[in-house]
Enzyme design. Sequence first.
Site, PDB file in Angstrom:
ATOM      1  N   GLN A  23       0.809  -1.222   0.000  1.00 48.33           N
ATOM      2  CA  GLN A  23       0.000   0.000   0.000  1.00 48.33           C
ATOM      3  C   GLN A  23       0.846   1.278   0.000  1.00 48.33           C
ATOM      4  OE1 GLN A  23      -2.705  -1.801   3.259  1.00 48.33           O
ATOM      5  NE2 GLN A  23      -4.079  -0.513   2.086  1.00 48.33           N
ATOM      6  N   ARG A  80       3.894   0.063  13.053  1.00 48.59           N
ATOM      7  CA  ARG A  80       3.609  -1.253  12.457  1.00 48.59           C
ATOM      8  C   ARG A  80       3.745  -1.166  10.942  1.00 48.59           C
ATOM      9  NH1 ARG A  80      -1.959  -4.097  11.169  1.00 48.59           N
ATOM     10  NH2 ARG A  80      -1.132  -6.106  10.510  1.00 48.59           N
ATOM     11  N   HIS A 125       0.967  -9.211   4.462  1.00 43.85           N
ATOM     12  CA  HIS A 125      -0.195  -8.318   4.410  1.00 43.85           C
ATOM     13  C   HIS A 125      -0.723  -8.336   2.966  1.00 43.85           C
ATOM     14  CE1 HIS A 125      -2.167  -4.759   6.626  1.00 43.85           C
ATOM     15  NE2 HIS A 125      -2.791  -4.830   5.457  1.00 43.85           N
ATOM     16  N   ASN A 169      -1.703 -10.857   8.306  1.00 43.67           N
ATOM     17  CA  ASN A 169      -2.722  -9.845   8.505  1.00 43.67           C
ATOM     18  C   ASN A 169      -4.053 -10.328   7.931  1.00 43.67           C
ATOM     19  OD1 ASN A 169      -3.525  -7.004   9.200  1.00 43.67           O
ATOM     20  ND2 ASN A 169      -4.134  -7.061   7.040  1.00 43.67           N
ATOM     21  N   GLU A 170      -5.082 -10.353   8.747  1.00 41.66           N
ATOM     22  CA  GLU A 170      -6.453 -10.603   8.288  1.00 41.66           C
ATOM     23  C   GLU A 170      -6.593 -11.806   7.363  1.00 41.66           C
ATOM     24  OE1 GLU A 170      -8.106  -6.964   6.755  1.00 41.66           O
ATOM     25  OE2 GLU A 170      -7.976  -5.985   8.692  1.00 41.66           O
ATOM     26  N   ASN A 312      -7.896  -6.035  14.408  1.00 43.35           N
ATOM     27  CA  ASN A 312      -8.184  -4.925  13.497  1.00 43.35           C
ATOM     28  C   ASN A 312      -9.691  -4.686  13.540  1.00 43.35           C
ATOM     29  OD1 ASN A 312      -5.510  -5.234  12.782  1.00 43.35           O
ATOM     30  ND2 ASN A 312      -5.902  -5.791  10.655  1.00 43.35           N
ATOM     31  N   TYR A 314     -12.839  -1.993  12.483  1.00 43.04           N
ATOM     32  CA  TYR A 314     -13.259  -0.806  11.745  1.00 43.04           C
ATOM     33  C   TYR A 314     -14.721  -0.432  11.933  1.00 43.04           C
ATOM     34  CZ  TYR A 314      -8.817  -0.587   9.302  1.00 43.04           C
ATOM     35  OH  TYR A 314      -7.492  -0.449   9.015  1.00 43.04           O
ATOM     36  N   GLU A 382      -5.131  -2.240  14.064  1.00 41.18           N
ATOM     37  CA  GLU A 382      -5.632  -1.299  13.057  1.00 41.18           C
ATOM     38  C   GLU A 382      -6.991  -0.767  13.498  1.00 41.18           C
ATOM     39  OE1 GLU A 382      -5.998  -2.608   8.921  1.00 41.18           O
ATOM     40  OE2 GLU A 382      -4.106  -3.699   9.103  1.00 41.18           O
ATOM     41  N   TRP A 426      -4.858   3.250  11.691  1.00 40.78           N
ATOM     42  CA  TRP A 426      -4.702   2.992  10.261  1.00 40.78           C
ATOM     43  C   TRP A 426      -5.154   4.244   9.552  1.00 40.78           C
ATOM     44  CZ3 TRP A 426      -2.342  -0.665   7.463  1.00 40.78           C
ATOM     45  CH2 TRP A 426      -2.462  -0.537   6.077  1.00 40.78           C
ATOM     46  N   GLU A 433      -5.500   2.032  -1.369  1.00 38.46           N
ATOM     47  CA  GLU A 433      -6.537   1.349  -0.602  1.00 38.46           C
ATOM     48  C   GLU A 433      -7.149   0.204  -1.430  1.00 38.46           C
ATOM     49  OE1 GLU A 433      -7.378   0.986   2.412  1.00 38.46           O
ATOM     50  OE2 GLU A 433      -9.369   0.124   2.150  1.00 38.46           O
ATOM     51  N   TRP A 434      -6.294  -0.749  -1.785  1.00 40.98           N
ATOM     52  CA  TRP A 434      -6.700  -1.983  -2.456  1.00 40.98           C
ATOM     53  C   TRP A 434      -7.664  -1.714  -3.630  1.00 40.98           C
ATOM     54  CZ3 TRP A 434      -2.915  -4.744  -1.009  1.00 40.98           C
ATOM     55  CH2 TRP A 434      -2.474  -4.763   0.319  1.00 40.98           C
TER      56      TRP A 434
HETATM   57  C1  GBH Z   1      -7.903  -3.438   6.613  1.00 39.68           C
HETATM   58  O1  GBH Z   1      -8.944  -4.354   6.359  1.00 39.68           O
HETATM   59  C2  GBH Z   1      -6.630  -3.815   5.904  1.00 39.68           C
HETATM   60  O2  GBH Z   1      -5.793  -4.587   6.752  1.00 39.68           O
HETATM   61  C3  GBH Z   1      -5.863  -2.620   5.398  1.00 39.68           C
HETATM   62  O3  GBH Z   1      -4.850  -3.050   4.539  1.00 39.68           O
HETATM   63  C4  GBH Z   1      -6.819  -1.662   4.751  1.00 39.68           C
HETATM   64  O4  GBH Z   1      -6.180  -0.610   4.104  1.00 39.68           O
HETATM   65  C5  GBH Z   1      -7.745  -1.152   5.807  1.00 39.68           C
HETATM   66  O5  GBH Z   1      -8.423  -2.213   6.381  1.00 39.68           O
HETATM   67  C6  GBH Z   1      -8.807  -0.190   5.303  1.00 39.68           C
HETATM   68  O6  GBH Z   1      -9.679  -0.840   4.424  1.00 39.68           O
HETATM   69  O7  GBH Z   1     -16.253  -3.848   0.163  1.00 39.68           O
HETATM   70  O8  GBH Z   1     -18.265  -4.627   1.270  1.00 39.68           O
HETATM   71  O9  GBH Z   1     -16.629  -6.259   0.464  1.00 39.68           O
HETATM   72  C7  GBH Z   1     -10.157  -4.014   7.006  1.00 39.68           C
HETATM   73  C8  GBH Z   1     -11.227  -5.069   6.913  1.00 39.68           C
HETATM   74  C9  GBH Z   1     -12.666  -6.219   5.466  1.00 39.68           C
HETATM   75  C10 GBH Z   1     -12.799  -3.900   5.529  1.00 39.68           C
HETATM   76  C11 GBH Z   1     -13.301  -6.242   4.100  1.00 39.68           C
HETATM   77  C12 GBH Z   1     -13.467  -3.885   4.163  1.00 39.68           C
HETATM   78  C13 GBH Z   1     -14.706  -5.119   2.548  1.00 39.68           C
HETATM   79  C14 GBH Z   1     -16.159  -4.817   2.600  1.00 39.68           C
HETATM   80  N1  GBH Z   1     -11.902  -5.010   5.644  1.00 39.68           N
HETATM   81  N2  GBH Z   1     -14.184  -5.104   3.934  1.00 39.68           N
HETATM   82  S1  GBH Z   1     -16.873  -4.903   1.009  1.00 39.68           S
END
Ligand code: GBH
Length: 476
Positions: A23, A80, A125, A169-170, A312, A314, A382, A426, A433-434
Site C-alpha cells: 500500500q 507497524r 499483508h 494480517n487478516e 483490526n 473498523y 488497526e 490505520w 486502498e486496495w
Molecule cells: C484493513 O482491512 C486492511 O488490513 C488494510 O490493509 C486496509 O487498508 C484497511 O483495512 C482499510 O480498508 O467492500 O463490502 O466487500 C479491514 C477489513 C474487510 C474492511 C473487508 C473492508 C470489505 C467490505 N476489511 N471489507 S466490502
Amino acid sequence: MSVLDVTVFPHDFAWGAATAAYQIEGGWDVDGRGPSVWDTFCHAKGGVFEDHTGDVACNSYQLWEEDLKCIQQLGLTHYRLSISWSRLLPDGTTNHVNPKGVAYYNKVIDDLIACNVKPMITLYHMDLPQALQDLGGWSSTEIADIFESYARFCFKTFGDRVKLWITLNEPYVCAKLGHEDGTFAPGIKDPGISVYLAGHNMLRAHTKAWHTYNTHFRPLQAGQVSLALNSDWAEPSDPGCPKDAAATERYKDFTLGWFACPVFCTGDYPESMRARIESRSLDLGYKQGSRLPRFSKDEPSPLGTADFFALNYYTSRKVIDLNGGSKKSELSFVGDQGAEGVVDPSWPICGVHWLAVVPDGLRKLLKYIKDAYTSLPVYITENGFSQMGPVQIEDADRCRFYQDTLQEVGKAVSQDGVNVKGYFAWSLLDNFEWSHGYSVRFGLFHVDFSTPELKRTSYRSGREYAAVISKHRSQT
Ligand code: GBH
C-alpha cells in the site's frame, strides 16, 4: 482531543500507526524485487478503481525518511509496517535472497530504533509472491512450509531488533475477498470451497511460524508473535428475534471465531462452522467430503500459537438471519454462515461505503474477546477513518472519530478490565486502498499523489493524535 482522559491508559501503552508494504512502498520492479499477486491483479486491469496500481504508491521504498519524519512528528512509540515478501525473497523461497531488500528493511528498523520507536512487523499483508501463487498459493498444502522458511529468515535477520511480530494480517480478508469474492488478489472466485482451504493453510502457516519462533528464537530474542484478526462487532438486527440472535452468533463465529477459536480456544474451528458446512455440503450434494478441512494430528495444533491478541476493528453490523432466503441453496461462504450483516441507518458512513462509524462497537468487541476467547493482552493493530472526494486537511470528523474511539478503548481498560496494550491508527499515510485505489484516504498524513514528490502533510487529526500521545507520555 482535550476531553480525552489519558490517565486510564497504562504507562507503557503502545501508541502506534500502521501501514502495509504494497500500500505504501511502490518501487515494484526496482532493486531485484519480484512481483506479488497484487502487481498481477492491478496490471491485469479491471479489478481496481480506475486501474490504479501500487507501482509507485507513496514511494516509501525511496522516501522512507519522509515517513520517518511523520512518525517522529506524531511522537509514536510504535510503528507497524509489513515486509514485502517478494522484495526480500523474489521467488518467495529462501533459495534467492535479495540483498537490497534486506538492506532496506534493516535501515527502516535501525532508523526506528535510533528514534526510540519500536517496530511491529507483519510478515504477510495480502501480497503473496506471484511465483508462489503460480504453485497454487494459499490453496496448496506446501505453502505452510514455505511461509515457515520465510518467517524463519525474517526472525533470524531482523529479530535481534524486532520484538513484536504479526505473521498474517487478516486471514479472513485474504481468504474471503481473495478466494471467494475475487475482489482482492489473487482474484479467485470459487465460492464455498477455496475460501476454507486458503484459511486452513494460512492457519497451518501461522502455526508453523509461531512454533519456529517459540523453539528457536524466543529463548534468545524474547519477542512475541501473533496474527492480526479483523472483526466487525455484531448485534441482532431485531434483538427480540431468536433467529437473528442465532444468526449473530454464527456471524461472529464465521468472522472472528474461524481463526480465533483454533488459536485461542479449542484447536479447531467453531462448532457452528463444522456443523453448518458439513450439513450443507450434504444437502447441496457436494461429494468430496467436508469443505472445511480438518487439522491433522501429524502437525502441531494451532491452539496456543499466539502471545497476544491482535485486533483490526473498523465497523459494526446488525445481523439478519438468512436461512430462508435465496442463499439457502447456494454453495457459498455467506450461505454457510446463514447470516447477513447490514448497516444500521442511524450510523454515519465515513468515506468508503462499508465504514459505518461505531466507536462503542470496539469496546463491546474487546469485552467479547476477553469473555469468549482469551485474557491475553490485546493490541488494536488497526482502526481508522476514511475520506473520499475533496480533501479536507481540517478533518474535524476524523478528529472526533479518534477522540470517541480512544475514549471507548479507555472504558474497555478502566471499566471492563480488558488488558489493552496498544493502539495503532490505520494509517500513517494516505495510501493504495486496495480495490479502491487512491480514491479512499485513511492517513493521518495527506499524500499528494498528483506530483512526483508525493509530499506528506499532516491532517488536523495527525496533529491531535500527536497531542494525545504527548500528553500521555508526559504524564507517565
Ligand atoms: C484493513 O482491512 C486492511 O488490513 C488494510 O490493509 C486496509 O487498508 C484497511 O483495512 C482499510 O480498508 O467492500 O463490502 O466487500 C479491514 C477489513 C474487510 C474492511 C473487508 C473492508 C470489505 C467490505 N476489511 N471489507 S466490502
